[in-house]
Design a protein around this motif. Structure first.
Motif, PDB file in Angstrom:
ATOM      1  N   LYS A   9      18.610  19.088 -63.449  1.00  0.00           N
ATOM      2  CA  LYS A   9      17.366  19.851 -63.505  1.00  0.00           C
ATOM      3  C   LYS A   9      16.613  19.817 -62.186  1.00  0.00           C
ATOM      4  N   ASN A  10      17.181  19.177 -61.170  1.00  0.00           N
ATOM      5  CA  ASN A  10      16.513  19.071 -59.862  1.00  0.00           C
ATOM      6  C   ASN A  10      15.109  18.487 -60.002  1.00  0.00           C
ATOM      7  N   THR A  11      14.983  17.476 -60.824  1.00  0.00           N
ATOM      8  CA  THR A  11      13.663  16.920 -61.112  1.00  0.00           C
ATOM      9  C   THR A  11      13.700  15.394 -61.119  1.00  0.00           C
ATOM     10  N   ALA A  12      12.680  14.832 -60.515  1.00  0.00           N
ATOM     11  CA  ALA A  12      12.445  13.388 -60.589  1.00  0.00           C
ATOM     12  C   ALA A  12      11.204  13.137 -61.436  1.00  0.00           C
ATOM     13  N   TYR A  13      11.154  11.948 -62.010  1.00  0.00           N
ATOM     14  CA  TYR A  13      10.046  11.631 -62.913  1.00  0.00           C
ATOM     15  C   TYR A  13       9.462  10.261 -62.572  1.00  0.00           C
ATOM     16  N   LEU A  14       8.209  10.116 -62.917  1.00  0.00           N
ATOM     17  CA  LEU A  14       7.568   8.808 -62.851  1.00  0.00           C
ATOM     18  C   LEU A  14       6.816   8.614 -64.165  1.00  0.00           C
ATOM     19  N   GLN A  15       7.366   7.774 -65.019  1.00  0.00           N
ATOM     20  CA  GLN A  15       6.712   7.448 -66.271  1.00  0.00           C
ATOM     21  C   GLN A  15       5.756   6.290 -66.023  1.00  0.00           C
ATOM     22  N   MET A  16       4.490   6.514 -66.306  1.00  0.00           N
ATOM     23  CA  MET A  16       3.465   5.510 -66.035  1.00  0.00           C
ATOM     24  C   MET A  16       2.862   5.056 -67.361  1.00  0.00           C
ATOM     25  N   ASN A  17       3.066   3.812 -67.696  1.00  0.00           N
ATOM     26  CA  ASN A  17       2.526   3.227 -68.915  1.00  0.00           C
ATOM     27  C   ASN A  17       1.498   2.155 -68.574  1.00  0.00           C
ATOM     28  N   SER A  18       0.703   1.810 -69.546  1.00  0.00           N
ATOM     29  CA  SER A  18      -0.307   0.752 -69.361  1.00  0.00           C
ATOM     30  C   SER A  18      -1.141   0.977 -68.102  1.00  0.00           C
ATOM     31  N   LEU A  19      -1.621   2.190 -67.960  1.00  0.00           N
ATOM     32  CA  LEU A  19      -2.375   2.531 -66.752  1.00  0.00           C
ATOM     33  C   LEU A  19      -3.638   1.693 -66.647  1.00  0.00           C
ATOM     34  N   LYS A  20      -3.927   1.294 -65.427  1.00  0.00           N
ATOM     35  CA  LYS A  20      -5.051   0.407 -65.147  1.00  0.00           C
ATOM     36  C   LYS A  20      -6.094   1.143 -64.312  1.00  0.00           C
ATOM     37  N   PRO A  21      -7.309   0.612 -64.273  1.00  0.00           N
ATOM     38  CA  PRO A  21      -8.352   1.239 -63.456  1.00  0.00           C
ATOM     39  C   PRO A  21      -7.998   1.288 -61.965  1.00  0.00           C
ATOM     40  N   GLU A  22      -7.074   0.455 -61.504  1.00  0.00           N
ATOM     41  CA  GLU A  22      -6.694   0.487 -60.083  1.00  0.00           C
ATOM     42  C   GLU A  22      -5.577   1.474 -59.783  1.00  0.00           C
ATOM     43  N   ASP A  23      -5.080   2.174 -60.797  1.00  0.00           N
ATOM     44  CA  ASP A  23      -4.001   3.139 -60.587  1.00  0.00           C
ATOM     45  C   ASP A  23      -4.438   4.549 -60.161  1.00  0.00           C
ATOM     46  N   PRO A  24      -5.681   4.952 -60.336  1.00  0.00           N
ATOM     47  CA  PRO A  24      -6.054   6.322 -59.958  1.00  0.00           C
ATOM     48  C   PRO A  24      -5.788   6.626 -58.496  1.00  0.00           C
ATOM     49  N   ALA A  25      -5.217   7.788 -58.254  1.00  0.00           N
ATOM     50  CA  ALA A  25      -4.872   8.205 -56.898  1.00  0.00           C
ATOM     51  C   ALA A  25      -4.253   9.584 -56.995  1.00  0.00           C
ATOM     52  N   VAL A  26      -4.002  10.164 -55.846  1.00  0.00           N
ATOM     53  CA  VAL A  26      -3.126  11.330 -55.784  1.00  0.00           C
ATOM     54  C   VAL A  26      -1.718  10.795 -55.614  1.00  0.00           C
ATOM     55  N   TYR A  27      -0.846  11.217 -56.504  1.00  0.00           N
ATOM     56  CA  TYR A  27       0.527  10.753 -56.489  1.00  0.00           C
ATOM     57  C   TYR A  27       1.415  11.830 -55.858  1.00  0.00           C
ATOM     58  N   TYR A  28       2.248  11.390 -54.943  1.00  0.00           N
ATOM     59  CA  TYR A  28       3.135  12.286 -54.210  1.00  0.00           C
ATOM     60  C   TYR A  28       4.589  11.896 -54.448  1.00  0.00           C
ATOM     61  N   CYS A  29       5.432  12.894 -54.568  1.00  0.00           N
ATOM     62  CA  CYS A  29       6.858  12.606 -54.520  1.00  0.00           C
ATOM     63  C   CYS A  29       7.372  12.999 -53.137  1.00  0.00           C
ATOM     64  N   ALA A  30       8.447  12.366 -52.766  1.00  0.00           N
ATOM     65  CA  ALA A  30       9.037  12.584 -51.454  1.00  0.00           C
ATOM     66  C   ALA A  30      10.555  12.563 -51.584  1.00  0.00           C
ATOM     67  N   ALA A  31      11.212  13.289 -50.700  1.00  0.00           N
ATOM     68  CA  ALA A  31      12.671  13.394 -50.752  1.00  0.00           C
ATOM     69  C   ALA A  31      13.284  13.114 -49.393  1.00  0.00           C
ATOM     70  N   ASP A  32      14.542  12.717 -49.452  1.00  0.00           N
ATOM     71  CA  ASP A  32      15.336  12.508 -48.245  1.00  0.00           C
ATOM     72  C   ASP A  32      14.841  11.288 -47.477  1.00  0.00           C
ATOM     73  N   ARG A  33      15.064  10.144 -48.093  1.00  0.00           N
ATOM     74  CA  ARG A  33      14.676   8.871 -47.485  1.00  0.00           C
ATOM     75  C   ARG A  33      15.612   8.540 -46.332  1.00  0.00           C
ATOM     76  N   VAL A  34      14.990   8.176 -45.221  1.00  0.00           N
ATOM     77  CA  VAL A  34      15.764   7.769 -44.050  1.00  0.00           C
ATOM     78  C   VAL A  34      15.162   6.491 -43.498  1.00  0.00           C
ATOM     79  N   ILE A  35      16.001   5.715 -42.869  1.00  0.00           N
ATOM     80  CA  ILE A  35      15.553   4.470 -42.258  1.00  0.00           C
ATOM     81  C   ILE A  35      15.623   4.633 -40.751  1.00  0.00           C
ATOM     82  N   ARG A  36      14.488   4.444 -40.101  1.00  0.00           N
ATOM     83  CA  ARG A  36      14.436   4.515 -38.644  1.00  0.00           C
ATOM     84  C   ARG A  36      13.914   3.176 -38.152  1.00  0.00           C
ATOM     85  N   GLY A  37      14.828   2.371 -37.623  1.00  0.00           N
ATOM     86  CA  GLY A  37      14.445   1.029 -37.217  1.00  0.00           C
ATOM     87  C   GLY A  37      14.071   0.222 -38.439  1.00  0.00           C
TER      88      GLY A  37
END
Length: 122
Positions: free
Chosen positions: A76-104
């Motif tokens: 389905k060309n889709t990634a998911y993030l299931q978030m349970n037991s959400l806490k008051p410190e979890d609010p944010a803008v959540y971003y997904c990212a693709a193509d992880r590379v290691i540079r140094g």
């Protein structure tokens, strides 16, 4: 080139759950490791989780381990993030990212979505 679109954010009570989705364009989704990050006001961008190309390897930040689950459906060309037991410190803008590379000693991603807002009420 990959385009990413997050969805599923919203307002939830503390202790509740949300599932974020990251839909990717293109036919090479399965060739990319995927990551989730979050950015809260006044804070630096924080790594949340990542998943390997096949989905067999997952890594989590300590702050979400045991509460969040990252997964993907390459058909389905889709990634998911299931978030349970959400806490008051979890609010944010959540971003997904693709193509992880290691540079140094640095981990980077070549493609980013626009983000989805997660708000937790206490």
């Amino acid at each position: 080139q990959v385009q990413l679109a997050e969805s599923g954010g919203g307002l939830v009570q503390a202790g509740g759950s949300l599932r974020l989705s990251c839909a990717a364009s293109g036919r090479t989704f399965s060739s990319y490791a995927m990551g989730w990050f979050r950015l809260a006001p006044g804070k630096e961008r924080e790594f949340v989780a990542r998943i390997s190309r096949s989905g067999s390897v997952t890594v989590y930040a300590e702050s979400v381990k045991g509460r969040f689950t990252v997964s993907r459906d390459n058909a389905k060309n889709t990634a998911y993030l299931q978030m349970n037991s959400l806490k008051p410190e979890d609010p944010a803008v959540y971003y997904c990212a693709a193509d992880r590379v290691i540079r140094g000693n640095t981990e980077e991603y070549n493609y980013w979505g626009q983000g989805t807002q997660v708000t937790v009420s206490s």
